[in-house]
Design a protein around this motif. Structure first.
Motif, PDB file in Angstrom:
ATOM      1  N   LEU A 197     -18.117 111.992  32.882  1.00 22.05           N
ATOM      2  CA  LEU A 197     -18.208 110.570  33.209  1.00 22.05           C
ATOM      3  C   LEU A 197     -18.229 110.380  34.723  1.00 22.05           C
ATOM      4  O   LEU A 197     -19.013 109.570  35.246  1.00 22.05           O
ATOM      5  CB  LEU A 197     -17.025 109.814  32.594  1.00 22.05           C
ATOM      6  CG  LEU A 197     -16.998 108.309  32.880  1.00 22.05           C
ATOM      7  CD1 LEU A 197     -18.190 107.628  32.203  1.00 22.05           C
ATOM      8  CD2 LEU A 197     -15.696 107.684  32.405  1.00 22.05           C
ATOM      9  N   MET A 198     -17.396 111.125  35.455  1.00 20.25           N
ATOM     10  CA  MET A 198     -17.406 111.004  36.913  1.00 20.25           C
ATOM     11  C   MET A 198     -18.736 111.472  37.493  1.00 20.25           C
ATOM     12  O   MET A 198     -19.212 110.942  38.498  1.00 20.25           O
ATOM     13  CB  MET A 198     -16.254 111.834  37.511  1.00 20.25           C
ATOM     14  CG  MET A 198     -14.891 111.187  37.339  1.00 20.25           C
ATOM     15  SD  MET A 198     -13.621 111.979  38.354  1.00 20.25           S
ATOM     16  CE  MET A 198     -13.516 113.586  37.579  1.00 20.25           C
ATOM     17  N   LEU A 248     -22.832 103.229  31.174  1.00 25.24           N
ATOM     18  CA  LEU A 248     -21.653 103.619  31.945  1.00 25.24           C
ATOM     19  C   LEU A 248     -22.003 104.200  33.307  1.00 25.24           C
ATOM     20  O   LEU A 248     -21.100 104.464  34.116  1.00 25.24           O
ATOM     21  CB  LEU A 248     -20.837 104.661  31.157  1.00 25.24           C
ATOM     22  CG  LEU A 248     -20.252 104.179  29.827  1.00 25.24           C
ATOM     23  CD1 LEU A 248     -19.498 105.310  29.163  1.00 25.24           C
ATOM     24  CD2 LEU A 248     -19.325 102.998  30.052  1.00 25.24           C
ATOM     25  N   ASN A 249     -23.304 104.409  33.577  1.00 26.71           N
ATOM     26  CA  ASN A 249     -23.686 104.926  34.882  1.00 26.71           C
ATOM     27  C   ASN A 249     -23.439 103.933  36.005  1.00 26.71           C
ATOM     28  O   ASN A 249     -23.487 104.305  37.187  1.00 26.71           O
ATOM     29  CB  ASN A 249     -25.162 105.331  34.871  1.00 26.71           C
ATOM     30  CG  ASN A 249     -25.418 106.518  33.951  1.00 26.71           C
ATOM     31  OD1 ASN A 249     -24.515 107.305  33.682  1.00 26.71           O
ATOM     32  ND2 ASN A 249     -26.638 106.634  33.467  1.00 26.71           N
ATOM     33  N   VAL A 250     -23.165 102.641  35.652  1.00 26.83           N
ATOM     34  CA  VAL A 250     -22.871 101.633  36.681  1.00 26.83           C
ATOM     35  C   VAL A 250     -21.419 101.704  37.121  1.00 26.83           C
ATOM     36  O   VAL A 250     -21.020 101.039  38.076  1.00 26.83           O
ATOM     37  CB  VAL A 250     -23.193 100.222  36.155  1.00 26.83           C
ATOM     38  CG1 VAL A 250     -24.660 100.118  35.779  1.00 26.83           C
ATOM     39  CG2 VAL A 250     -22.314  99.857  34.968  1.00 26.83           C
ATOM     40  N   ILE A 251     -20.609 102.499  36.431  1.00 24.25           N
ATOM     41  CA  ILE A 251     -19.174 102.572  36.707  1.00 24.25           C
ATOM     42  C   ILE A 251     -18.896 103.752  37.631  1.00 24.25           C
ATOM     43  O   ILE A 251     -19.422 104.848  37.434  1.00 24.25           O
ATOM     44  CB  ILE A 251     -18.373 102.727  35.398  1.00 24.25           C
ATOM     45  CG1 ILE A 251     -18.558 101.494  34.513  1.00 24.25           C
ATOM     46  CG2 ILE A 251     -16.896 102.934  35.686  1.00 24.25           C
ATOM     47  CD1 ILE A 251     -17.898 101.618  33.166  1.00 24.25           C
ATOM     48  N   ASP A 252     -18.064 103.500  38.619  1.00 23.96           N
ATOM     49  CA  ASP A 252     -17.586 104.549  39.508  1.00 23.96           C
ATOM     50  C   ASP A 252     -16.139 104.852  39.152  1.00 23.96           C
ATOM     51  O   ASP A 252     -15.274 103.962  39.212  1.00 23.96           O
ATOM     52  CB  ASP A 252     -17.680 104.121  40.977  1.00 23.96           C
ATOM     53  CG  ASP A 252     -19.124 103.910  41.403  1.00 23.96           C
ATOM     54  OD1 ASP A 252     -19.989 104.668  40.929  1.00 23.96           O
ATOM     55  OD2 ASP A 252     -19.389 102.987  42.205  1.00 23.96           O
ATOM     56  N   ALA A 253     -15.877 106.105  38.781  1.00 22.16           N
ATOM     57  CA  ALA A 253     -14.533 106.504  38.360  1.00 22.16           C
ATOM     58  C   ALA A 253     -14.066 107.691  39.173  1.00 22.16           C
ATOM     59  O   ALA A 253     -14.859 108.574  39.505  1.00 22.16           O
ATOM     60  CB  ALA A 253     -14.524 106.852  36.871  1.00 22.16           C
ATOM     61  N   ASN A 254     -12.789 107.697  39.485  1.00 21.39           N
ATOM     62  CA  ASN A 254     -12.153 108.800  40.207  1.00 21.39           C
ATOM     63  C   ASN A 254     -10.945 109.235  39.396  1.00 21.39           C
ATOM     64  O   ASN A 254      -9.863 108.642  39.493  1.00 21.39           O
ATOM     65  CB  ASN A 254     -11.751 108.360  41.613  1.00 21.39           C
ATOM     66  CG  ASN A 254     -11.218 109.512  42.437  1.00 21.39           C
ATOM     67  OD1 ASN A 254     -11.344 110.676  42.050  1.00 21.39           O
ATOM     68  ND2 ASN A 254     -10.603 109.192  43.568  1.00 21.39           N
ATOM     69  N   LEU A 255     -11.099 110.246  38.584  1.00 19.68           N
ATOM     70  CA  LEU A 255     -10.083 110.668  37.629  1.00 19.68           C
ATOM     71  C   LEU A 255      -9.504 112.004  38.072  1.00 19.68           C
ATOM     72  O   LEU A 255     -10.250 112.947  38.366  1.00 19.68           O
ATOM     73  CB  LEU A 255     -10.687 110.792  36.229  1.00 19.68           C
ATOM     74  CG  LEU A 255     -11.456 109.558  35.729  1.00 19.68           C
ATOM     75  CD1 LEU A 255     -12.059 109.837  34.379  1.00 19.68           C
ATOM     76  CD2 LEU A 255     -10.541 108.349  35.666  1.00 19.68           C
ATOM     77  N   LEU A 292     -15.494  98.035  28.611  1.00 22.10           N
ATOM     78  CA  LEU A 292     -15.282  98.832  29.810  1.00 22.10           C
ATOM     79  C   LEU A 292     -16.226  98.407  30.920  1.00 22.10           C
ATOM     80  O   LEU A 292     -15.815  98.278  32.088  1.00 22.10           O
ATOM     81  CB  LEU A 292     -15.484 100.313  29.483  1.00 22.10           C
ATOM     82  CG  LEU A 292     -15.337 101.296  30.643  1.00 22.10           C
ATOM     83  CD1 LEU A 292     -13.959 101.187  31.279  1.00 22.10           C
ATOM     84  CD2 LEU A 292     -15.602 102.725  30.186  1.00 22.10           C
ATOM     85  N   ILE A 293     -17.497  98.165  30.578  1.00 20.11           N
ATOM     86  CA  ILE A 293     -18.457  97.762  31.604  1.00 20.11           C
ATOM     87  C   ILE A 293     -18.091  96.388  32.170  1.00 20.11           C
ATOM     88  O   ILE A 293     -18.095  96.177  33.398  1.00 20.11           O
ATOM     89  CB  ILE A 293     -19.881  97.759  31.019  1.00 20.11           C
ATOM     90  CG1 ILE A 293     -20.309  99.191  30.664  1.00 20.11           C
ATOM     91  CG2 ILE A 293     -20.877  97.157  32.000  1.00 20.11           C
ATOM     92  CD1 ILE A 293     -21.622  99.262  29.923  1.00 20.11           C
ATOM     93  N   GLU A 294     -17.753  95.414  31.285  1.00 17.82           N
ATOM     94  CA  GLU A 294     -17.411  94.066  31.746  1.00 17.82           C
ATOM     95  C   GLU A 294     -16.168  94.077  32.635  1.00 17.82           C
ATOM     96  O   GLU A 294     -16.149  93.478  33.722  1.00 17.82           O
ATOM     97  CB  GLU A 294     -17.201  93.142  30.551  1.00 17.82           C
ATOM     98  CG  GLU A 294     -18.476  92.843  29.783  1.00 17.82           C
ATOM     99  CD  GLU A 294     -18.192  91.991  28.546  1.00 17.82           C
ATOM    100  OE1 GLU A 294     -17.003  91.729  28.277  1.00 17.82           O
ATOM    101  OE2 GLU A 294     -19.164  91.596  27.883  1.00 17.82           O
ATOM    102  N   SER A 295     -15.142  94.770  32.179  1.00 19.08           N
ATOM    103  CA  SER A 295     -13.908  94.779  32.956  1.00 19.08           C
ATOM    104  C   SER A 295     -14.072  95.538  34.272  1.00 19.08           C
ATOM    105  O   SER A 295     -13.488  95.170  35.301  1.00 19.08           O
ATOM    106  CB  SER A 295     -12.785  95.424  32.132  1.00 19.08           C
ATOM    107  OG  SER A 295     -13.127  96.760  31.779  1.00 19.08           O
ATOM    108  N   ALA A 296     -14.886  96.616  34.250  1.00 19.95           N
ATOM    109  CA  ALA A 296     -15.096  97.369  35.478  1.00 19.95           C
ATOM    110  C   ALA A 296     -15.852  96.550  36.508  1.00 19.95           C
ATOM    111  O   ALA A 296     -15.535  96.590  37.706  1.00 19.95           O
ATOM    112  CB  ALA A 296     -15.855  98.662  35.166  1.00 19.95           C
ATOM    113  N   LEU A 297     -16.864  95.787  36.061  1.00 26.86           N
ATOM    114  CA  LEU A 297     -17.601  94.941  36.999  1.00 26.86           C
ATOM    115  C   LEU A 297     -16.740  93.814  37.545  1.00 26.86           C
ATOM    116  O   LEU A 297     -16.838  93.455  38.727  1.00 26.86           O
ATOM    117  CB  LEU A 297     -18.843  94.381  36.313  1.00 26.86           C
ATOM    118  CG  LEU A 297     -19.926  95.413  35.949  1.00 26.86           C
ATOM    119  CD1 LEU A 297     -21.066  94.748  35.189  1.00 26.86           C
ATOM    120  CD2 LEU A 297     -20.457  96.103  37.191  1.00 26.86           C
TER     121      LEU A 297
END
Length: 417
Positions: free
Chosen positions: A124-125, A168-175, A36-41
């Protein structure tokens, strides 16, 4: 064999099925979080609910949280619910109360599983998922009500998974959890996303180094930002306290100044009054010193008058006593005369011959009685005259002593009756 596992762990897991399950779930969590981290970056944009790696992450987390759950009995039968332990986070961290309240207010959620899925997405958000689960796994006493002793969340694997969630804190999600059907979703792990060839492994190794550096930098910046925020909050609190204390001190200073002014005015007024009293006292003292010889002479005269009055009073008392004794004797004689009159009157009735003698005797007796009565009236009049003379002397003495001091008044009081 699952990628990332070692033969030693598998050998020990064969002896304990629950341990094997924990190891498998840990490895799946590592792969899911890493992918998830690799694909999100590489994606470079904010993630939404349709992003496949993010969907698989929630599925893996759901399996990890379900592992070792105790069966709860309800009126519909037996079930396992994730919402129970996640709902306890709000008691451990007040900040999680906002998420729990939002989940309860969602109209489309009807099952505890749907609420648990919505809670995971909101955490997570908020980038607080790792923090909330860390608080939960530290309370073994609370987890024992929901999990078996060999569950992932109770054992060391749970702590490892929570540590991985920090990345996962490096990921920005809008769910969008409001319009998503979270009650009926079926969570199935797609292993094809984690099976890669050697070329992909080589490329992923290079990307891993870059990702690790980026993650370290971002984690450092976030930690530094968090410390700065806490410092700012602390300083802001101190500033607020100082402002409040300063305002209180200003108010107290103003009150103290007013009190000082009032005290100074009262002190000045008291000094003026004290000066006036001293002047009046000196004047009165001077007057008393001037009048002292006259007062002494008056006192001597009044003392001598008192002595004379005492002597006169004693003489009057003696004379009154003598006259009272005389009055008593005369009264006895009068009683005797009355008895003789009665006796003579009775004899007069029985004896006609001695009427004249008796009449003469009665006449003499009446004359004597009149004389005694006149003498008594004279004595009573003399008593009245003596009393009036005594009162006159007393009043004259009182008039003489009316301008004297309290001691002179006591002298007059002693001789009055």
């Amino acid at each position: 064999m699952v990628p990332g596992s070692n033969p030693g762990c598998i050998t020990s897991a064969l002896r304990d099925p629950m341990s094997m399950e924990r190891t498998n779930l840990l490895n799946m969590a590592k792969l899911s979080i890493k992918g998830l981290i690799e694909s999100a970056l590489s994606f470079g944009r904010t993630l939404d609910s349709d992003y496949p790696p993010l969907q698989q992450f929630f599925v893996v987390m759901e399996h990890c949280l379900k592992h070792g759950l105790k069966v709860k009995k309800s009126f519909l039968g037996y079930n396992k619910s994730l919402w129970g332990p996640l709902e306890m986070v709000e008691k451990l961290c007040p900040e999680a109360g906002e998420i729990a309240a939002s989940v309860r207010d969602l109209p489309g959620l009807k099952t505890p599983l749907g609420r648990a899925r919505a809670w995971l997405r909101l955490a997570l958000m908020q980038k607080r998922l790792a923090d909330y689960l860390r608080l939960l796994i530290t309370r073994k006493d609370l987890l024992s009500d929901f999990y078996d002793n060999s569950a992932v969340m109770v054992e060391e694997e749970g702590a490892v998974i929570v540590g991985l969630l920090v990345g996962l804190n490096v990921i920005d999600a809008n769910l969008c959890v409001k319009g998503e059907d979270l009650d009926t979703q079926v969570g199935v792990i797609d292993f094809s996303m984690y099976l890669k060839n050697d070329i992909d492994d080589y490329r992923s190794g290079e990307r891993n180094g870059q990702v690790a550096a980026i993650l370290d930098q971002k984690n450092y910046v976030e930690e530094l930002n968090r410390q700065l925020n806490s410092s700012v909050h602390g300083l802001q609190g101190r500033v607020d306290n100082l402002e409040k204390s300063n305002s209180k001190l200003i108010e107290e200073l103003a009150i103290a100044k007013n009190n000082i002014i009032k005290l100074q005015e009262e002190n000045h007024q008291l000094r003026n009054e004290n000066t006036i009293i001293l002047i009046k006292a000196q004047q009165q003292l001077e007057v008393c010193l001037l009048q002292c010889p006259d007062v002494e002479n008056e006192l001597v005269v009044q003392v001598s008058m008192k002595q004379e009055m005492d002597l006169a009073m004693k003489l009057l008392e003696k004379d009154i006593h003598e006259k009272q004794d005389t009055l008593i004797g005369l009264r006895h004689q009068l009683d005797e005369v009355k008895a003789i009159n009665v006796e003579m009157y009775t004899k007069m009735q029985t004896s006609d011959d001695g009427m004249k003698q008796k009449n003469d005797m009665i006449t003499r007796l009446e004359e004597k009685t009149n004389q005694i009565t006149a003498t008594m009236k004279q004595l009573e009049q003399s008593d009245k005259d003596l009393l009036s003379q005594t009162r006159t002397l007393t009043m004259s003495f009182v008039k003489c002593a009316s301008t004297d001091t309290e001691n002179q008044y006591k002298l007059v009081k002693d001789i009055s009756f």
